[in-house]
Design a protein around this motif. Sequence first.
Motif, PDB file in Angstrom:
ATOM      1  N   GLU A 185       3.074  -7.886 -11.319  1.00 28.60           N
ATOM      2  CA  GLU A 185       3.767  -8.179 -12.577  1.00 28.60           C
ATOM      3  C   GLU A 185       5.270  -8.329 -12.389  1.00 28.60           C
ATOM      4  OE1 GLU A 185       2.517  -4.978 -15.035  1.00 28.60           O
ATOM      5  OE2 GLU A 185       0.601  -5.922 -15.592  1.00 28.60           O
ATOM      6  N   SER A 186       5.814  -7.724 -11.339  1.00 28.83           N
ATOM      7  CA  SER A 186       7.252  -7.839 -11.094  1.00 28.83           C
ATOM      8  C   SER A 186       7.664  -9.273 -10.758  1.00 28.83           C
ATOM      9  CB  SER A 186       7.667  -6.905  -9.953  1.00 28.83           C
ATOM     10  OG  SER A 186       7.206  -7.400  -8.706  1.00 28.83           O
ATOM     11  N   LEU A 187       6.703 -10.095 -10.367  1.00 30.71           N
ATOM     12  CA  LEU A 187       7.003 -11.480  -9.981  1.00 30.71           C
ATOM     13  C   LEU A 187       6.962 -12.454 -11.150  1.00 30.71           C
ATOM     14  CD1 LEU A 187       4.893 -11.643  -6.692  1.00 30.71           C
ATOM     15  CD2 LEU A 187       7.345 -11.167  -6.921  1.00 30.71           C
ATOM     16  N   VAL A 188       6.443 -11.999 -12.274  1.00 26.95           N
ATOM     17  CA  VAL A 188       6.266 -12.912 -13.417  1.00 26.95           C
ATOM     18  C   VAL A 188       7.593 -13.543 -13.823  1.00 26.95           C
ATOM     19  CG1 VAL A 188       5.628 -13.065 -15.850  1.00 26.95           C
ATOM     20  CG2 VAL A 188       4.210 -11.724 -14.254  1.00 26.95           C
ATOM     21  N   ALA A 189       8.666 -12.753 -13.857  1.00 30.16           N
ATOM     22  CA  ALA A 189       9.960 -13.254 -14.321  1.00 30.16           C
ATOM     23  C   ALA A 189      10.575 -14.255 -13.351  1.00 30.16           C
ATOM     24  CB  ALA A 189      10.928 -12.087 -14.532  1.00 30.16           C
ATOM     25  N   PHE A 197       0.810  -1.213   0.000  1.00 22.32           N
ATOM     26  CA  PHE A 197       0.000   0.000   0.000  1.00 22.32           C
ATOM     27  C   PHE A 197       0.846   1.266   0.000  1.00 22.32           C
ATOM     28  CE2 PHE A 197      -2.770  -3.239   2.014  1.00 22.32           C
ATOM     29  CZ  PHE A 197      -3.673  -3.327   0.974  1.00 22.32           C
ATOM     30  N   ASN A 198       2.108   1.110  -0.362  1.00 25.22           N
ATOM     31  CA  ASN A 198       3.002   2.261  -0.513  1.00 25.22           C
ATOM     32  C   ASN A 198       3.141   3.035   0.794  1.00 25.22           C
ATOM     33  OD1 ASN A 198       4.761   3.644  -2.152  1.00 25.22           O
ATOM     34  ND2 ASN A 198       3.229   5.117  -2.879  1.00 25.22           N
ATOM     35  N   LEU A 199       3.196   2.259   1.892  1.00 22.92           N
ATOM     36  CA  LEU A 199       3.385   2.806   3.224  1.00 22.92           C
ATOM     37  C   LEU A 199       4.618   2.166   3.848  1.00 22.92           C
ATOM     38  CD1 LEU A 199      -0.110   2.761   4.992  1.00 22.92           C
ATOM     39  CD2 LEU A 199       1.395   4.726   4.791  1.00 22.92           C
ATOM     40  N   PRO A 200       5.382   2.899   4.665  1.00 25.01           N
ATOM     41  CA  PRO A 200       6.444   2.248   5.428  1.00 25.01           C
ATOM     42  C   PRO A 200       5.816   1.295   6.456  1.00 25.01           C
ATOM     43  CG  PRO A 200       6.728   4.641   5.395  1.00 25.01           C
ATOM     44  CD  PRO A 200       5.354   4.351   4.875  1.00 25.01           C
ATOM     45  N   GLN A 233      -5.009   0.854  -8.217  1.00 22.03           N
ATOM     46  CA  GLN A 233      -4.852  -0.467  -8.829  1.00 22.03           C
ATOM     47  C   GLN A 233      -3.570  -0.626  -9.649  1.00 22.03           C
ATOM     48  OE1 GLN A 233      -6.859  -3.022  -8.001  1.00 22.03           O
ATOM     49  NE2 GLN A 233      -7.846  -1.547  -6.636  1.00 22.03           N
ATOM     50  N   PRO A 234      -3.161   0.380 -10.422  1.00 22.25           N
ATOM     51  CA  PRO A 234      -1.915   0.209 -11.197  1.00 22.25           C
ATOM     52  C   PRO A 234      -0.702  -0.080 -10.317  1.00 22.25           C
ATOM     53  CG  PRO A 234      -3.173   2.055 -12.054  1.00 22.25           C
ATOM     54  CD  PRO A 234      -3.855   1.626 -10.783  1.00 22.25           C
ATOM     55  N   HIS A 235      -0.651   0.529  -9.132  1.00 19.33           N
ATOM     56  CA  HIS A 235       0.465   0.280  -8.211  1.00 19.33           C
ATOM     57  C   HIS A 235       0.494  -1.197  -7.805  1.00 19.33           C
ATOM     58  CE1 HIS A 235       3.246   0.979  -4.865  1.00 19.33           C
ATOM     59  NE2 HIS A 235       2.426   0.242  -4.131  1.00 19.33           N
ATOM     60  N   LEU A 236      -0.654  -1.740  -7.444  1.00 20.50           N
ATOM     61  CA  LEU A 236      -0.722  -3.152  -7.062  1.00 20.50           C
ATOM     62  C   LEU A 236      -0.399  -4.062  -8.240  1.00 20.50           C
ATOM     63  CD1 LEU A 236      -3.944  -3.105  -4.843  1.00 20.50           C
ATOM     64  CD2 LEU A 236      -1.558  -3.068  -4.090  1.00 20.50           C
ATOM     65  N   ARG A 237      -0.825  -3.641  -9.423  1.00 24.83           N
ATOM     66  CA  ARG A 237      -0.570  -4.461 -10.614  1.00 24.83           C
ATOM     67  C   ARG A 237       0.928  -4.526 -10.920  1.00 24.83           C
ATOM     68  NH1 ARG A 237      -3.251  -1.636 -13.973  1.00 24.83           N
ATOM     69  NH2 ARG A 237      -5.254  -2.552 -13.362  1.00 24.83           N
ATOM     70  N   ARG A 238       1.633  -3.399 -10.741  1.00 30.71           N
ATOM     71  CA  ARG A 238       3.072  -3.395 -11.000  1.00 30.71           C
ATOM     72  C   ARG A 238       3.804  -4.354 -10.066  1.00 30.71           C
ATOM     73  NH1 ARG A 238       2.201   2.147 -11.618  1.00 30.71           N
ATOM     74  NH2 ARG A 238       2.964   2.593  -9.502  1.00 30.71           N
ATOM     75  N   ILE A 239       3.391  -4.384  -8.815  1.00 31.10           N
ATOM     76  CA  ILE A 239       4.015  -5.314  -7.862  1.00 31.10           C
ATOM     77  C   ILE A 239       3.783  -6.757  -8.293  1.00 31.10           C
ATOM     78  CG2 ILE A 239       3.937  -6.160  -5.483  1.00 31.10           C
ATOM     79  CD1 ILE A 239       3.264  -3.300  -4.624  1.00 31.10           C
TER      80      ILE A 239
END
Length: 287
Positions: free
Chosen positions: A275-279, A157-160, A267-273
């Motif tokens: 998608e970063s795992l796909v590789a 959630f983009n929080l520390p 939602q785009p922020h969560l999607r980027r996280i």
Amino acid sequence: MDRMKNLLEQIKNRLEELNKAERKVAEVILQDPQQATRYSIAALAQAAKVSEPTVNRFCRSFGATGYPALKIQLAQSLASGAAYVSQAVEADDGPEAYTRKIFGSAIASLDSACQAIDPKTISHAVDLMIQARQIHFFGLGASASVALDAQHKFFRFNLPVSAHSDVLMQRMLASVAHTGDLFVIISYTGRTRELVEAATIARDNGASVLGLTAADSPLARVCTLSLHIPLPEDTDIYMPMTSRIVQLTVLDTLAAGVTLRRGVDFQPHLRRIKESLVATRYPNEDN
């Protein structure tokens, strides 16, 4: 289904209050609730080795006019998923029995927690999380792994966020807390002295404290807000099982609330996280 209508929980909770004869009736019902719904009053009396008037007195003590009415309440409890709320694993249980009991207890505990938690309190807890500038999750013992799981969820959630299971680190973080900090303290019993002291220190320094703990516990009393979790298992005797599942599910509920409150722009922020795992994964061989 209203929590007060859950007959199996009522019987379990009042077991020690019943007289000797009525307790025999209760024990027969709790031992096999499904079978009890098929008994006639005579059959239940025989199984419990008591008289039929004793069965009727037992029924009236739980607000039923007689055994037929009590069986309706019993069937409702079974339908709610509370069939094995009182069944502990026994030393002579085989794989079928202990598997059924563990899964049944987990289902019953989640159902009980869902009925007990006030949605308004959930909404207030989500407010605290949305408004926080940073969140610290504290847990000890079995709750330490739950705190770590919470960190894994809420960093998205983009929080520390941080998770801590060391009492000295917890105390030091609480001592430098500020307004805007949120401490989420996870304790099934709410009686752990170090966690209660850390919560008190954090609040004295202006932070908000959210407890995931038992109602009316020492921890609940010092928190800004407490999400009360029922106590269906005795963690002083048994290793914690269903308590962890309930804690994790409550945290999942809060994470869903934060996600929905953030809205579609998040939602785009969560999607980027994601998608970063796909590789990091091998391709699905079915595709």
